[in-house]
Design an enzyme around this catalytic site. Sequence first.
Site, PDB file in Angstrom:
ATOM      1  N   ARG B 263      21.969  26.784  50.964  1.00 26.17           N
ATOM      2  CA  ARG B 263      21.232  28.045  50.875  1.00 26.17           C
ATOM      3  C   ARG B 263      20.907  28.298  49.401  1.00 26.17           C
ATOM      4  NH1 ARG B 263      25.116  32.626  51.680  1.00 26.17           N
ATOM      5  NH2 ARG B 263      24.723  33.004  49.492  1.00 26.17           N
ATOM      6  N   HIS B 267      22.466  35.315  50.359  1.00 28.52           N
ATOM      7  CA  HIS B 267      22.557  35.438  51.819  1.00 28.52           C
ATOM      8  C   HIS B 267      21.368  36.255  52.340  1.00 28.52           C
ATOM      9  CE1 HIS B 267      23.836  36.426  55.829  1.00 28.52           C
ATOM     10  NE2 HIS B 267      23.942  37.698  55.522  1.00 28.52           N
ATOM     11  N   TYR B 276      30.006  34.968  43.641  1.00 25.33           N
ATOM     12  CA  TYR B 276      30.999  34.105  44.284  1.00 25.33           C
ATOM     13  C   TYR B 276      30.718  32.602  44.181  1.00 25.33           C
ATOM     14  CZ  TYR B 276      27.544  34.882  48.035  1.00 25.33           C
ATOM     15  OH  TYR B 276      26.388  34.992  48.750  1.00 25.33           O
TER      16      TYR B 276
END
Lengths: 324, 378
Positions: B263, B267, B276
């Site tokens: 990805r 998100h 993160y």
Amino acid sequence: MAQMTLVQAITSTLAHEMERDSRVVCLGEDVGLNGGVFRVTDGLQKRFGKDRVIDTPLSESGIMGASIGLAIAGMRPIPEIQFEGFLGPAYDQLVNHAARFRNRTRGTVTVPMTVRVPVGGGIHAPEFHSDSPEAIYTHNPGLKVVMPGTPTDAKGLLLSAIRDPDPVVFFEPKRVYRSFREEVPDEEYTIPIGKAKVVSEGTDVTVISWGASVFQCLAAMDELPEDVSAELIDLRTIHPMDSEAVVASVEKTGRAVVVQEAPRLCSVASEVAALIQERCFLRLHAPVQRVTGFDTIMPYAKLENDYLPDAKRVGEAIRQVLAY
Amino acid sequence: MPIRTVYQATIEHTQILDERGVLDPALSKPGTPGILTDEQVLHLYERMLEARAVDERAFVLQRSNRMYTYPQNKGQEAAALGSGFAMRRGTDWIVPCYRENAAMVMHGMPWHHIYLHWMGDERGNVVPPGVRVMPIAVPIGTQMLHATGIAWAAKLRREDAVVITYFGDGATSEGDFHEALNFAATFGVPAIFFCQNNQWAISVPRETQTASETIAQKGLGYGAACQQVDGNDLFAVHKAVYDARERARAGGGVTIIEAMTYRLGDHTTADDARRYRDQAEVEAWQARDPILRTRVYLESKGLWDAQRQRAGEERAKAFATEVVRAAEGIAPPKPEEMFDHLYAEMPPELRLQRDTKRTSSLGQDPSQAGLRSEPQRA
């Protein structure tokens, strides 16, 4: 005309509709070879084959979610969830998917399925086998919820449910499954979803109930003084509710008692009481009474008869509203 | 023999077009079923450019308050397009989650419907007639059971249709993934479970999601055929789905394919992945961008060059502008629409709410509240 129990009426109606419509399939845990734990699908697999009466893995979300896919792709699935207590694992698929597809796709994806679920207490079953969760599925938009209390009503409502273009939760009160027989017409007939039934006419008080509780109401009414004329309404369909039948009756009697097995808090009885105060306020002679299960966890078998509304509690409520 | 091996399995990883844009000669031998032709790769490359442009435009729209939360698909175009291209439009079914927009569009869902969905408009989920694409599924993993049911119906009705369903690595921790695979494999339905393992479920990395060495091997427990592929390799993805589809059509049942991808974006537009994950990791995957790899391949074959790239990017941008125009050109929904599609036939109480826009009977229709012109006690 044949004498039938509730179980027999449902079995024969399933067979009738499977004969008529090749899209109809029954699926669930133990519904095939074993004929279901209550024998509601007894003999159907032998008659219609394993592709139409399907023993599934033990997997409620699986049964519900796969049934949604079957319905979307043109079948008319009738999933059985073995007991209402096991609707929990299937809740997400039922409420968040089956109930929403039509609306969220503006009518382009639809889920015509009938979810059969034995419901309610009074048969000394283990825990998680005796609840009455009809309010949960009524509160969530997009589902229809029916609960027939007699073999004759079960036949007509089941045919309507299977032919309905939307998902219907078809609750079968297990206390009534084999409690009595009645004449069920042989010919095909439907009872519209959303129509209540006046079980007995009266002028002094309206008693509103559904499912197995209807019979506690009848027993209570038998014990009333002869000069009391009580009207009993069996809702038969919880959602969409037949508000007009309730309002028409209470407009006439001015008094209402609502009886259900489920806990009281935020329940269908609460909705009926609210409906009556909104629509019949100036006609009321007494506050609406709710006779319900307690707001506790459904107790195990030894205490279940202390929990379930019985004729004595219903009778007390009727006398209270008459004396108010 | 007191101890004997009752089960053994291996999981294969397939890469056909490597990171340098070089085709494996053995795996791509002419005449091999499911190997893309030059013409097909060119076609898919243009679709990749379009998908990327539409995706990046959505991000811009969100940042300028013209769209609500949007999940970028960036970096997963080979997985979406290679898989979608192996399915037959109008016959097979696409059951997506939300990071394979290009596969949905390839099978007939209009691009602007996808925009509309994230603009907060249910009309984005409208499935045009004859299109076999399910709407975007936001909750994780639930759509796999619908795919199983749809494939089951195809089998019961003896239709020659195969269903592909998409999900991420995180979704394999949901119960519905296991129930769907178990049902699908047990009843031998024609379904393909296509996992876009993009390494992250919002902030939770793949290693925290499961102790299993691969996602693909989870299919072993259900009796499914299992395969892992390089998800940024258009050839490998297409070939795996092509083979799985042939297997399903031949009655060979269910396949789970784990496409290893990444990805590249956050998100969703509401997320900030810098909180993160390491930039070094992102950069390493940027070098493996499926669009870049496919372009290098096409250039090596003399089918593409810088000038065509410029023209292609311009076309893709203009295409995205058309999608924006289509989505924003639609009149706002009317409040009545929230009532109109709940049931096939509207219940009376719902009609009252619709027509009066009130939820209390007082003020709707005086007779409904028991109020008469001359109030009287019964």
